[in-house]
Design an enzyme around this catalytic site. Structure first.
Site, PDB file in Angstrom:
ATOM      1  N   SER A   1       0.801  -1.209   0.000  1.00  0.00           N
ATOM      2  CA  SER A   1       0.000   0.000   0.000  1.00  0.00           C
ATOM      3  C   SER A   1       0.845   1.276   0.000  1.00  0.00           C
ATOM      4  O   SER A   1       1.475   1.605  -0.983  1.00  0.00           O
ATOM      5  CB  SER A   1      -0.956  -0.055   1.197  1.00  0.00           C
ATOM      6  OG  SER A   1      -2.017   0.831   1.029  1.00  0.00           O
TER       7      SER A   1
ATOM      8  N   LYS B   1      -0.916  -4.173  -3.219  1.00  0.00           N
ATOM      9  CA  LYS B   1      -2.181  -3.573  -2.791  1.00  0.00           C
ATOM     10  C   LYS B   1      -2.246  -2.147  -3.344  1.00  0.00           C
ATOM     11  O   LYS B   1      -1.597  -1.242  -2.823  1.00  0.00           O
ATOM     12  CB  LYS B   1      -2.297  -3.554  -1.271  1.00  0.00           C
ATOM     13  CG  LYS B   1      -3.587  -2.903  -0.783  1.00  0.00           C
ATOM     14  CD  LYS B   1      -3.640  -2.871   0.736  1.00  0.00           C
ATOM     15  CE  LYS B   1      -4.919  -2.196   1.218  1.00  0.00           C
ATOM     16  NZ  LYS B   1      -4.964  -0.755   0.913  1.00  0.00           N
TER      17      LYS B   1
ATOM     18  N   ASP C   1      10.131   5.704 -10.103  1.00  0.00           N
ATOM     19  CA  ASP C   1       9.727   6.438 -11.306  1.00  0.00           C
ATOM     20  C   ASP C   1      10.547   7.715 -11.506  1.00  0.00           C
ATOM     21  O   ASP C   1      10.827   8.110 -12.642  1.00  0.00           O
ATOM     22  CB  ASP C   1       8.236   6.779 -11.248  1.00  0.00           C
ATOM     23  CG  ASP C   1       7.353   5.549 -11.416  1.00  0.00           C
ATOM     24  OD1 ASP C   1       7.877   4.508 -11.853  1.00  0.00           O
ATOM     25  OD2 ASP C   1       6.151   5.622 -11.100  1.00  0.00           O
TER      26      ASP C   1
END
Length: 739
Positions: free
Chosen positions: A496, A522, A507
């Site tokens: 999560s 998740k 990224d």
């Protein structure tokens, strides 16, 4: 947005209770079951389905397929080991298998009533089974087997078959305990004598030990093992017997809620309070942990800094016998449920509780304690420094992304991590490891803020609600607290909010992600909804809360972490490398998808050389090779679920397995020869708080045995030249990131 992204393992409080003292006062009537209120149950059923259907990101259709899923999940929750219900029960229940959907809509409780009443009956019968079975010795010479693959196991045909299953299960438990006890009393000298096949040496050693330490006979060990199993089961059934009807009804409600997705969950009032405590990392109480001991409750731990710890009167091992609120008359807690005892001891800060305790020396003492806010240090971020190859590095461990939504001024994960980063910068660290292993998530706000400590302002995560445009959550602070080399450690249980952080760092090319092949997977957002707000003039008491999936989140590159997780840049072998774990292994998990990327620009860093060096280093590392070999062995062993109940065959099987496993034991003995230390401010604290020092020292010692941290430090070392030459990559004038 009070979005909660915590990974909640699907369990329920059936086996044991270890509680922390916190808020509010309740009354108690010993050994009396609460009177059930069918109208409240019907209201809860209606409320939960209404809120989910209106608020869930993608609510499943409540139809026959849904009904069958609820039916299967509910029975598995009630009787996971198939040692209560028999086949005739299941035959009776099965007529409801495709009708639960209709019963939900019509608020019909007959299926729950049937299963609840039958379960209570079977529990009472099983108590007679195990006591009768454990009353006499087992015969371990017969050739029997027992499988612990309960999912594939059929239900017992009848009562006789059920009792036989109990007998085999207990026989396996006792057999395992006996062999463990035999190993314990077999000293190294015993083993050396056996290995040398030297009867004389063995006899001499036995004579030297004397009668007082003479090994116990098989009969004595068998009797002790049965008595130990009996005590464990007595404790287990004490807990089971104490569960109220509404607690079992919560199991039924959650079988319904979790069919929508694995993270939609109903919290009864007590469970909601525990969840809140877990999320904020603090509570109001005396600062102690309790455990049941006989008819009373024992102090198992005092929380450093709490009022009980500071008072120095209450001690670990004290038995609580009575509880009084301020000047009120004390209430005897003999036989009281642990949860109910906790409710009596916990309460708002500033109020007084008086505990009548039996001290370890047998004396009786009344101890008055004023409740306060107690911080649970194990919930919070912590850091350490270590020197390697002439460089100084920092390690920050964050167990969860905690926050107190009701008090914005209280500490939270973002504030604490920022403070730890500042402290590490004061030590002039040359790199930081952000350890998110086993971090199941938490607050969405805190993960956005923490990511912003390492990257300039710009998008961190994208969030999408059903039928609405995506929302890009940005770090709005243009400053960067730390721009040096960064490694993020993850594993299969990093979920999560941990995945949001790891994905954003990846990224942006801000750092390197290391650990398991992928994180948990998740990629959904939950909101906690108070059910009381939907009922006016409520006369039924607290209705609890519902945590339901309202959104999905996406990486800034547009991909989802749902099911897939975040793939590590550097994959490090662990014992579960070849076993599918996480959201991808859950049948009703929401699917993976992708959306358009956010407008962001990665940094100019190129880690390909660093990643290649790490992979080469691990490929040549004997410890990592052995770890990979162990992972393959674990994968091969995972489906071995049948055990012989013949002692000779059982021992032979264990010996064979241990012979293979012996080579992997060195994995637990590994030391990286690095010294992890406290920061200066903590060293000053340790002099005043030795218990805190002891806890932190255990963490430092665990780091000194951690090969993953060691390799992460190697990677930080490899990142040093690139970090210097690419310092421009973090300058704001090289960044173009818009919403």
């Amino acid at each position: 947005m009070n979005a909660i992204l915590s990974y909640m393992k699907r369990n329920y409080k059936i086996l044991a209770f270890v509680a922390i003292l916190a808020v509010a006062l309740w009354s108690f009537m010993p050994k009396q079951k609460a009177v059930s209120d069918p109208e409240k149950d019907k209201l809860l059923l209606e409320l939960i389905t209404f809120v989910i259907e209106k608020g869930h990101y993608d609510p499943a259709k409540i139809d026959d397929t849904f009904s069958k899923g609820v039916y299967k999940s509910y029975l598995e929750s009630l009787d996971p080991s198939k040692r209560f219900f028999i086949q005739s029960d299941i035959d009776e229940f099965s007529k409801y298998e495709d009708k639960i959907d209709d019963m939900i809509l019509s608020k019909d409780l007959s299926f729950f009533d049937l299963t609840y009443n039958r379960l209570q009956q079977r529990i009472k019968e099983s108590e007679g089974f195990y006591k009768d079975i454990l009353a006499k010795p087992f015969d371990f010479t017969t050739n029997e087997e027992f499988s612990v693959d309960y999912e594939k196991m059929p239900y017992p045909k009848n009562d006789a078959d059920l009792k036989k299953r109990w007998e085999k299960q207990l026989k396996l438990s006792v057999l395992s305990t006996i062999t463990d006890k035999q190993k314990i009393q077999e000293t190294p000298a015993d083993k050396d004598a056996k290995m040398a096949n030297d009867p004389a040496a063995n006899k001499a050693f036995e004579d030297k030990k004397g009668d007082d330490t003479k090994p116990k006979s098989f009969e004595e060990l068998e009797k002790e093992a049965r008595e130990s199993s009996l005590k464990s089961l007595n404790d287990y059934f004490d807990v089971i017997d104490d569960l109220e009807r509404d607690e079992w009804f919560s199991v039924y409600l959650n079988a319904i809620a979790e069919r929508f997705d694995p993270h939609t969950f109903y919290f009864a009032p007590d469970d909601k309070e525990k969840f809140d405590t877990s999320m904020r990392g603090s509570l109001e109480g005396i600062g102690a942990r309790l455990q049941k001991k006989g008819d009373y409750v024992e102090i198992s731990e005092l929380i450093p800094g709490g009022p009980a710890w500071r008072g120095k009167e209450l001690e670990q091992g004290d038995l609580i016998m009575k509880v009084a609120q301020g000047k009120d008359a004390p209430v005897d807690i003999a036989g009281m449920r642990l949860d109910d005892t906790v409710k009596k001891i916990k309460g708002p800060k500033g109020t007084e509780v008086r505990l009548t305790v039996k001290k370890v020396d047998g004396s009786i003492k009344v101890i008055a304690i004023v409740r306060e806010v107690v911080e649970l240090e194990e919930t919070y971020a912590k850091s350490s420094v270590v020197k390697k190859d002439g460089k100084t590095y920092g390690v920050i461990y964050l167990p969860k992304f905690y926050i107190d939504f009701e008090d914005k001024n209280s500490r939270d994960a973002a504030k604490d991590v920022a403070l730890e980063v500042k402290r590490l910068k004061e030590q002039k660290v040359d790199g930081i490891i952000m350890d998110l292993r086993d971090n199941g998530g938490g607050s969405l706000k805190t993960v956005v803020d923490i990511t912003g400590l390492f990257v300039p302002q710009g998008p961190v995560v994208q969030v999408k609600s059903a039928g609405k445009q995506k929302e890009v959550l940005n770090d709005t602070d243009s400053s960067v607290l730390y721009d040096g080399p960064l490694v993020v450690l993850v594993n299969n249980f990093s979920a999560s909010a941990s995945e949001i952080f790891a994905a954003a760092i990846q990224d942006y090319h801000r750092g390197i992600i290391m650990g398991s092949k992928h994180t948990y997977g998740k990629g959904t957002v939950q909101n906690l909804i108070d059910l009381n707000q939907f009922v006016r003039n409520n006369s039924m008491g607290d209705l609890g809360a519902l945590k339901t999936t309202t959104q999905k989140f996406y990486r800034i590159n547009g991909g989802s972490t749902q099911r897939e997780g975040v793939m590590s840049d550097i994959v490090m072998p662990d014992r579960y490398s070849y076993i599918d774990m996480g959201e991808r292994d859950v049948d009703n998990a929401m699917p993976w998808d992708k959306i358009d990327p956010a407008n962001y620009k990665p940094l100019a860093a190129n880690f390909s050389g660093v990643i290649a060096s790490s992979k080469q280093r691990m490929a040549n590392n004997a410890q990592f090779k052995l770890m990979d070999e162990n992972a393959k062995w674990v994968f091969e062993k995972k489906d071995e679920n049948t055990f012989s109940l013949n002692i000779d065959k059982f021992k032979a099987d264990v010996a064979k397995s241990e012979a293979t496993a012996k080579k992997f034991k060195v994995l637990n003995d590994y030391k990286n020869n690095l010294t992890f230390e406290a920061l200066p401010y903590e060293k000053a604290l340790f002099a005043k708080e030795p218990l805190l020092a002891e806890k932190k020292q255990r963490w430092y010692e665990s780091l000194s045995k951690d090969i993953y941290v060691e390799e992460a430090l190697n990677v930080l070392g490899d990142m040093q030249p690139a970090a210097k030459s690419n310092a421009v990559a973090v300058k704001k004038d090289k960044m173009v990131k818009t919403r």
